[in-house]
Design a protein around this motif. Structure first.
Motif, short mmCIF file in Angstrom:
data_model
loop_
_atom_site.label_atom_id
_atom_site.label_comp_id
_atom_site.label_asym_id
_atom_site.label_seq_id
_atom_site.Cartn_x
_atom_site.Cartn_y
_atom_site.Cartn_z
N ASP A 268 0.81 -1.23 0.00
CA ASP A 268 0.00 0.00 0.00
C ASP A 268 0.84 1.27 0.00
O ASP A 268 0.33 2.36 -0.23
N LYS A 269 2.14 1.13 0.25
CA LYS A 269 2.99 2.31 0.31
C LYS A 269 3.28 2.82 -1.10
O LYS A 269 3.66 2.07 -1.98
N ASP A 270 3.11 4.13 -1.29
CA ASP A 270 3.29 4.72 -2.62
C ASP A 270 4.75 4.80 -3.05
O ASP A 270 5.05 4.86 -4.24
N ASP A 271 5.67 4.81 -2.07
CA ASP A 271 7.07 4.98 -2.43
C ASP A 271 7.75 3.67 -2.83
O ASP A 271 8.93 3.66 -3.17
N LEU A 272 7.00 2.57 -2.84
CA LEU A 272 7.57 1.28 -3.22
C LEU A 272 7.33 1.05 -4.71
O LEU A 272 6.19 1.12 -5.17
N PRO A 273 8.38 0.80 -5.50
CA PRO A 273 8.19 0.55 -6.94
C PRO A 273 7.24 -0.61 -7.18
O PRO A 273 7.24 -1.61 -6.45
N HIS A 274 6.44 -0.49 -8.23
CA HIS A 274 5.43 -1.51 -8.52
C HIS A 274 6.06 -2.86 -8.79
O HIS A 274 5.53 -3.90 -8.38
N ILE A 275 7.19 -2.88 -9.47
CA ILE A 275 7.83 -4.15 -9.81
C ILE A 275 8.26 -4.89 -8.55
O ILE A 275 8.20 -6.11 -8.48
N VAL A 276 8.67 -4.14 -7.52
CA VAL A 276 9.07 -4.76 -6.25
C VAL A 276 7.86 -5.41 -5.60
O VAL A 276 7.93 -6.54 -5.08
#
Length: 304
Positions: A234-242
């Protein structure tokens, strides 16, 4: 008259083709030659009773020297869960915003231990049983499969304690508990496949067994055993691929399925998309791929 010495003409060593033809003429075959894949499967199935008996014997002997005996099958993952609860749940605060954190954590530790122990045992399946491999003729895949079966038996024995913990923390019995059976079957297939891959690698390079604890510990930390991947996503700062890689991680997939089956507060919305398809895909890829990979080196096991 001088005596003439006649030396016999040098004999020609028989060519490989001549030896092969001679062996074929007398019905001989290479000792320990790799059978065809269908024949290998038939041989393995014919020894299914040996696989089950060997797994049970290893499980019984595992704690035979300990005073508490088989109790350690339950105590070991429970003690690990207690340590992880103190470090991650209390000190690092991962228990916040995770409903039923203790059942969440204990389920994760039990299911992860199943995979971890299966792979570690599989890594030493050949190198640690060279006496058996060299003394008897049998499909060598029986060893890593039996070790994975041993760990499944240990998990099923420990599930009684897990059920008690779930009930003590208010998790009700529900029809979804039945989903644990196919989830465990898929996880066992995955574990057995990876165990066969590691058994072949460990047979050639025994030092891999010393490296595996570090690899497995890293894998555990990224598999959501002690924390919720859903909350992290849910965190926005985490890249989607991760996020995607964390969700399709096979260990995390089987953890999520078991939590969804056993814990009523773990909802379907917390599962990654197409989770059952991912679980089946990982099981087939590891099970079939690992089996074929192990079979291809069948005739090399136990040789110096």
């Amino acid at each position: 008259m001088s005596q003439v010495l006649h030396t016999p003409p040098p004999t020609r060593a028989p060519a490989d083709d001549d030896l092969a033809a001679l062996a074929a003429r007398h019905g001989l075959s290479v000792s320990g030659a790799r059978p065809t894949l269908p024949e290998y499967v038939r041989q393995l199935w014919a020894r299914r009773h040996f696989i089950g008996a060997f797994a049970t014997a290893k499980l019984t002997a595992q704690y035979s020297q300990a005073k508490l005996g088989q109790v350690w099958q339950v105590m070991t993952p429970l003690l690990n869960a207690a340590v992880y609860y103190f470090i991650f749940g209390v000190l690092l605060g991962t228990k916040h915003n995770v409903p039923d954190y203790v059942p969440f954590l204990v389920t994760g530790v039990f299911i992860w231990t199943f995979t971890q122990s299966s792979i570690m045992a599989g890594t030493r399946a050949i190198s640690g049983n060279l006496g058996l491999v060299r003394a008897l003729h049998f499909p060598r895949a029986a060893l890593p499969i039996s070790f994975a079966l041993q760990q499944l038996q240990q998990l099923l024995f420990s599930m009684a304690a897990l059920v008690v913990i779930l009930l003590c923390f208010g998790v009700p019995v529900s029809a979804s508990w039945v989903l644990a059976l196919p989830a465990l079957a898929l996880q066992f297939t995955f574990n057995a496949g990876v165990s066969m891959v590691m058994a072949r690698m460990g047979a050639k390079t025994p030092d891999i067994a010393q490296l595996m604890p570090f690899v497995l510990r890293t894998w555990m930390y990224v598999s959501g055993v002690m924390w919720s991947i859903d909350k992290l996503a849910d965190k926005d700062d985490l890249p989607h691929i991760v996020t995607v890689l964390l969700e399709i991680n096979p260990a995390a997939v089987y953890l999520d399925l078991m939590r969804f089956a056993l814990i009523d507060s773990f909802h379907a919305s917390q599962l990654p998309p197409h989770v059952w398809a991912a679980a089946i895909g990982w099981a087939l890829a590891a099970g079939i791929g690992g089996f074929i990979y192990f079979w291809k080196a069948e005739e090399t096991y136990g040789r110096g």
